[in-house]
Design a protein around this motif. Structure first.
Motif, PDB file in Angstrom:
ATOM      1  N   PRO A   1     -14.393 -27.596  56.539  1.00  0.00           N
ATOM      2  CA  PRO A   1     -14.842 -26.767  55.415  1.00  0.00           C
ATOM      3  C   PRO A   1     -13.747 -25.880  54.825  1.00  0.00           C
ATOM      4  CG  PRO A   1     -16.450 -26.726  57.187  1.00  0.00           C
ATOM      5  CD  PRO A   1     -15.245 -27.428  57.727  1.00  0.00           C
ATOM      6  N   GLY A   2     -12.824 -25.434  55.660  1.00  0.00           N
ATOM      7  CA  GLY A   2     -11.766 -24.563  55.171  1.00  0.00           C
ATOM      8  C   GLY A   2     -10.544 -25.298  54.666  1.00  0.00           C
ATOM      9  N   ASN A   3     -10.651 -26.635  54.548  1.00  0.00           N
ATOM     10  CA  ASN A   3      -9.546 -27.471  54.059  1.00  0.00           C
ATOM     11  C   ASN A   3      -8.326 -27.450  54.965  1.00  0.00           C
ATOM     12  OD1 ASN A   3     -11.057 -28.159  51.755  1.00  0.00           O
ATOM     13  ND2 ASN A   3     -10.371 -26.312  50.705  1.00  0.00           N
ATOM     14  N   LEU A   4      -8.520 -27.070  56.223  1.00  0.00           N
ATOM     15  CA  LEU A   4      -7.410 -27.077  57.177  1.00  0.00           C
ATOM     16  C   LEU A   4      -7.686 -28.172  58.190  1.00  0.00           C
ATOM     17  CD1 LEU A   4      -4.771 -25.696  57.986  1.00  0.00           C
ATOM     18  CD2 LEU A   4      -6.095 -24.167  59.456  1.00  0.00           C
ATOM     19  N   ASP A   5      -7.199 -29.363  57.879  1.00  0.00           N
ATOM     20  CA  ASP A   5      -7.424 -30.511  58.749  1.00  0.00           C
ATOM     21  C   ASP A   5      -6.271 -31.496  58.616  1.00  0.00           C
ATOM     22  OD1 ASP A   5      -7.857 -31.842  56.316  1.00  0.00           O
ATOM     23  OD2 ASP A   5     -10.014 -31.557  56.425  1.00  0.00           O
ATOM     24  N   LYS A   6      -6.440 -32.721  59.094  1.00  0.00           N
ATOM     25  CA  LYS A   6      -5.354 -33.698  59.114  1.00  0.00           C
ATOM     26  C   LYS A   6      -4.853 -34.067  57.716  1.00  0.00           C
ATOM     27  CE  LYS A   6      -6.282 -37.892  60.270  1.00  0.00           C
ATOM     28  NZ  LYS A   6      -6.732 -39.056  61.066  1.00  0.00           N
ATOM     29  N   ASN A   7      -5.681 -33.862  56.704  1.00  0.00           N
ATOM     30  CA  ASN A   7      -5.292 -34.200  55.340  1.00  0.00           C
ATOM     31  C   ASN A   7      -4.609 -33.050  54.600  1.00  0.00           C
ATOM     32  OD1 ASN A   7      -6.311 -36.886  55.360  1.00  0.00           O
ATOM     33  ND2 ASN A   7      -8.386 -36.080  55.177  1.00  0.00           N
ATOM     34  N   SER A   8      -4.537 -31.901  55.240  1.00  0.00           N
ATOM     35  CA  SER A   8      -3.852 -30.766  54.621  1.00  0.00           C
ATOM     36  C   SER A   8      -2.342 -30.993  54.698  1.00  0.00           C
ATOM     37  CB  SER A   8      -4.208 -29.467  55.344  1.00  0.00           C
ATOM     38  OG  SER A   8      -3.413 -28.391  54.885  1.00  0.00           O
ATOM     39  N   PRO A   9      -1.630 -30.957  53.571  1.00  0.00           N
ATOM     40  CA  PRO A   9      -0.189 -31.240  53.586  1.00  0.00           C
ATOM     41  C   PRO A   9       0.635 -30.159  54.274  1.00  0.00           C
ATOM     42  CG  PRO A   9      -0.854 -30.464  51.422  1.00  0.00           C
ATOM     43  CD  PRO A   9      -2.117 -30.672  52.203  1.00  0.00           C
TER      44      PRO A   9
ATOM     45  N   GLU B   1      12.253 -29.526  53.175  1.00  0.00           N
ATOM     46  CA  GLU B   1      12.365 -29.334  54.628  1.00  0.00           C
ATOM     47  C   GLU B   1      10.984 -29.223  55.273  1.00  0.00           C
ATOM     48  OE1 GLU B   1      14.184 -27.899  52.395  1.00  0.00           O
ATOM     49  OE2 GLU B   1      16.305 -28.033  52.971  1.00  0.00           O
ATOM     50  N   TRP B   2      10.071 -28.545  54.573  1.00  0.00           N
ATOM     51  CA  TRP B   2       8.712 -28.405  55.104  1.00  0.00           C
ATOM     52  C   TRP B   2       8.013 -29.762  55.165  1.00  0.00           C
ATOM     53  CZ3 TRP B   2       7.026 -24.901  58.072  1.00  0.00           C
ATOM     54  CH2 TRP B   2       7.373 -23.556  57.916  1.00  0.00           C
ATOM     55  N   ALA B   3       8.138 -30.554  54.114  1.00  0.00           N
ATOM     56  CA  ALA B   3       7.488 -31.874  54.096  1.00  0.00           C
ATOM     57  C   ALA B   3       8.001 -32.742  55.243  1.00  0.00           C
ATOM     58  CB  ALA B   3       7.745 -32.551  52.750  1.00  0.00           C
ATOM     59  N   LYS B   4       9.309 -32.704  55.469  1.00  0.00           N
ATOM     60  CA  LYS B   4       9.909 -33.478  56.557  1.00  0.00           C
ATOM     61  C   LYS B   4       9.407 -32.983  57.902  1.00  0.00           C
ATOM     62  CE  LYS B   4      14.414 -34.625  58.601  1.00  0.00           C
ATOM     63  NZ  LYS B   4      15.882 -34.434  58.502  1.00  0.00           N
TER      64      LYS B   4
ATOM     65  N   GLN C   1       7.202 -34.764  60.934  1.00  0.00           N
ATOM     66  CA  GLN C   1       7.779 -34.798  62.273  1.00  0.00           C
ATOM     67  C   GLN C   1       6.813 -34.177  63.279  1.00  0.00           C
ATOM     68  OE1 GLN C   1      11.498 -32.715  62.578  1.00  0.00           O
ATOM     69  NE2 GLN C   1      11.727 -33.123  64.769  1.00  0.00           N
ATOM     70  N   LEU C   2       6.146 -33.087  62.876  1.00  0.00           N
ATOM     71  CA  LEU C   2       5.172 -32.425  63.750  1.00  0.00           C
ATOM     72  C   LEU C   2       4.042 -33.380  64.116  1.00  0.00           C
ATOM     73  CD1 LEU C   2       3.964 -29.812  65.047  1.00  0.00           C
ATOM     74  CD2 LEU C   2       2.789 -29.448  62.864  1.00  0.00           C
ATOM     75  N   ARG C   3       3.493 -34.058  63.126  1.00  0.00           N
ATOM     76  CA  ARG C   3       2.388 -34.982  63.370  1.00  0.00           C
ATOM     77  C   ARG C   3       2.819 -36.132  64.279  1.00  0.00           C
ATOM     78  NH1 ARG C   3       1.482 -32.152  59.055  1.00  0.00           N
ATOM     79  NH2 ARG C   3      -0.555 -31.995  58.024  1.00  0.00           N
ATOM     80  N   ASP C   4       3.979 -36.686  64.004  1.00  0.00           N
ATOM     81  CA  ASP C   4       4.474 -37.801  64.818  1.00  0.00           C
ATOM     82  C   ASP C   4       4.701 -37.365  66.265  1.00  0.00           C
ATOM     83  OD1 ASP C   4       4.421 -39.370  62.556  1.00  0.00           O
ATOM     84  OD2 ASP C   4       6.564 -39.192  62.142  1.00  0.00           O
ATOM     85  N   THR C   5       5.275 -36.199  66.433  1.00  0.00           N
ATOM     86  CA  THR C   5       5.582 -35.709  67.781  1.00  0.00           C
ATOM     87  C   THR C   5       4.318 -35.414  68.571  1.00  0.00           C
ATOM     88  OG1 THR C   5       7.654 -34.710  66.976  1.00  0.00           O
ATOM     89  CG2 THR C   5       6.800 -33.930  69.093  1.00  0.00           C
ATOM     90  N   LEU C   6       3.357 -34.741  67.934  1.00  0.00           N
ATOM     91  CA  LEU C   6       2.116 -34.423  68.637  1.00  0.00           C
ATOM     92  C   LEU C   6       1.327 -35.689  68.952  1.00  0.00           C
ATOM     93  CD1 LEU C   6       0.896 -31.187  66.785  1.00  0.00           C
ATOM     94  CD2 LEU C   6       2.183 -31.379  68.928  1.00  0.00           C
ATOM     95  N   ASP C   7       1.311 -36.631  68.032  1.00  0.00           N
ATOM     96  CA  ASP C   7       0.605 -37.892  68.281  1.00  0.00           C
ATOM     97  C   ASP C   7       1.208 -38.639  69.463  1.00  0.00           C
ATOM     98  OD1 ASP C   7      -1.205 -37.532  66.259  1.00  0.00           O
ATOM     99  OD2 ASP C   7      -0.145 -38.777  64.788  1.00  0.00           O
TER     100      ASP C   7
ATOM    101  N   VAL D   1      -8.724 -21.727  54.071  1.00  0.00           N
ATOM    102  CA  VAL D   1      -8.039 -20.983  55.132  1.00  0.00           C
ATOM    103  C   VAL D   1      -6.668 -20.460  54.699  1.00  0.00           C
ATOM    104  CG1 VAL D   1      -7.030 -21.177  57.447  1.00  0.00           C
ATOM    105  CG2 VAL D   1      -9.286 -22.136  56.982  1.00  0.00           C
ATOM    106  N   PRO D   2      -5.825 -21.274  54.022  1.00  0.00           N
ATOM    107  CA  PRO D   2      -4.505 -20.773  53.618  1.00  0.00           C
ATOM    108  C   PRO D   2      -4.587 -19.527  52.744  1.00  0.00           C
ATOM    109  CG  PRO D   2      -4.569 -23.164  53.432  1.00  0.00           C
ATOM    110  CD  PRO D   2      -5.970 -22.721  53.691  1.00  0.00           C
ATOM    111  N   ALA D   3      -5.592 -19.480  51.856  1.00  0.00           N
ATOM    112  CA  ALA D   3      -5.742 -18.313  50.983  1.00  0.00           C
ATOM    113  C   ALA D   3      -6.047 -17.068  51.796  1.00  0.00           C
ATOM    114  CB  ALA D   3      -6.849 -18.565  49.957  1.00  0.00           C
ATOM    115  N   VAL D   4      -6.910 -17.206  52.794  1.00  0.00           N
ATOM    116  CA  VAL D   4      -7.242 -16.064  53.660  1.00  0.00           C
ATOM    117  C   VAL D   4      -6.018 -15.628  54.459  1.00  0.00           C
ATOM    118  CG1 VAL D   4      -8.688 -15.260  55.570  1.00  0.00           C
ATOM    119  CG2 VAL D   4      -9.663 -16.752  53.801  1.00  0.00           C
ATOM    120  N   ALA D   5      -5.330 -16.600  55.037  1.00  0.00           N
ATOM    121  CA  ALA D   5      -4.167 -16.294  55.875  1.00  0.00           C
ATOM    122  C   ALA D   5      -3.033 -15.661  55.090  1.00  0.00           C
ATOM    123  CB  ALA D   5      -3.668 -17.572  56.544  1.00  0.00           C
TER     124      ALA D   5
END
Length: 337
Positions: free
Chosen positions: A43-51, A131-134, A138-144, A243-247
């Motif tokens: 609901p807060g748009n903070l999930d696997k599809n969030s860039p 740099e953030w996109a890269k 990398q974060l997703r690949d490493t955690l997976d 969520v990003p707006a709140v944070a």
């Protein structure tokens, strides 16, 4: 009639080894990020599809930067009266893999570079966007690739629930002091707002009633001292703005914010004060709500969010607007709820 929305909440704190500079360990951060990246249609748009999910988690992580675990827990106890801990990590877990540790540290360093140059600007913008996109990939690949490890170090869900229920049982029996506030930890934050002192709002309303017979008549049959238990100007809500707006308001947490109250709007079902937010350290505080306001009263069965419709109702001749001239300025505090 008045509608009270006051409720108590118990902060939930993951049990992990904190450091001297942050109450949450990198192990805990890795688990939090992994869990978020497993979400779908959150609901807060903070999930696997969030860039920029990793960036947002780093924003939350840095809300407590500079505090040790002991300081963090002590502050929560002072604010809430008691602490309910949800076990997160096993005590006998194996060390964090070098690859996971490396990608987290890289993200933390990038976050510091980004915020030092751009402040609260989203990671998808600014000079570090590539740099953030890269890093996000990398974060997703490493955690997976370390999913088995991350699963193995977590306390089983059934065990965690059992321990939490036991703590709640003690609270229910009165063996632990129950909290008396709605404030929550980052994992359960619902919205960001500027909290205003109720006594000053009540004094303002009394003053306005003494000067304007229409306002006096409106409040005549309403026990505002009983009805008005809290007052705030919502800045962003998780459900409405994400969520990003709140944070994004994290850097202003606990900071004083001047609020100028410019008008009173009301119908037979609700009333609110129109608000204009001031600045903190030269930076203007902007609400994501189209109409910044303080809801001060709602009739029975009317949710506070309905006050957002007052300007439209006024334009249709269905609500009364009385300007506050000169405007009243009250100092509030930026908080998460």
């Amino acid at each position: 009639m008045c509608r009270s929305t006051r409720a108590s909440a118990v902060p939930v704190v993951p049990d992990s080894k904190g450091t001297d500079t942050n109450p949450f360990s990198l192990d805990a951060l890795a688990v939090f990020m992994f869990r978020v990246l497993q979400r779908v249609n959150h609901p807060g748009n903070l999930d696997k599809n969030s860039p920029n999910a990793g960036y947002v988690l780093l924003m939350f992580y840095h809300l407590y930067d500079g505090k040790s675990r002991e300081e963090f827990e002590r502050e929560l106890v002072e604010r809430f009266g008691s602490l309910i801990k949800m076990p997160l990590l096993k005590d006998d877990r194996s060390p964090l893999p070098d690859g996971v540790k490396s990608v987290l540290e890289e993200g933390i360093n990038l976050y510091k570079l980004h915020t030092n140059r751009h402040g609260r600007l989203e990671s998808t913008k600014g000079s570090y966007a590539k740099e953030w996109a890269k890093w996000e990939k990398q974060l997703r690949d490493t955690l997976d690739s370390n999913a088995d490890y991350i699963g193995s170090v977590q306390v089983p869900f059934e065990s965690a629930v059992k321990q939490v229920l036991e703590q709640l049982r003690l609270v229910a029996k009165g063996e632990q002091e129950t909290p008396s506030t709605e404030k929550r930890t980052s994992g359960a934050i619902v919205f960001a707002a500027v909290s205003l002192p109720v006594t000053e709002i009540q004094s303002l309303l009394k003053n306005l009633s003494g000067k304007d017979p229409n306002i006096e008549l409106f409040f005549k049959d309403k026990d505002m001292e009983h009805c008005l238990k809290k007052a705030h100007v919502t800045l962003a809500h998780k459900r409405s703005h994400g969520v990003p707006a709140v944070a994004s308001y994290g850097p202003f947490l606990h900071q004083k914010v001047p609020v100028e109250l410019t008008a009173l709007l009301f119908t037979d079902k609700m009333a609110a004060l129109e608000a204009q937010l001031g600045s903190v350290d030269g930076e203007k505080i902007v609400s994501r709500n189209e109409w910044p306001h303080v809801t001060i009263w709602t009739g029975e069965g009317v949710p506070p969010k309905e006050a957002n419709t007052l300007p439209q109702l006024h334009s249709e001749g269905k609500a009364t607007l009385i300007e506050i001239n000169p405007p009243a300025t009250i100092s509030g505090t930026m908080e998460f709820y």
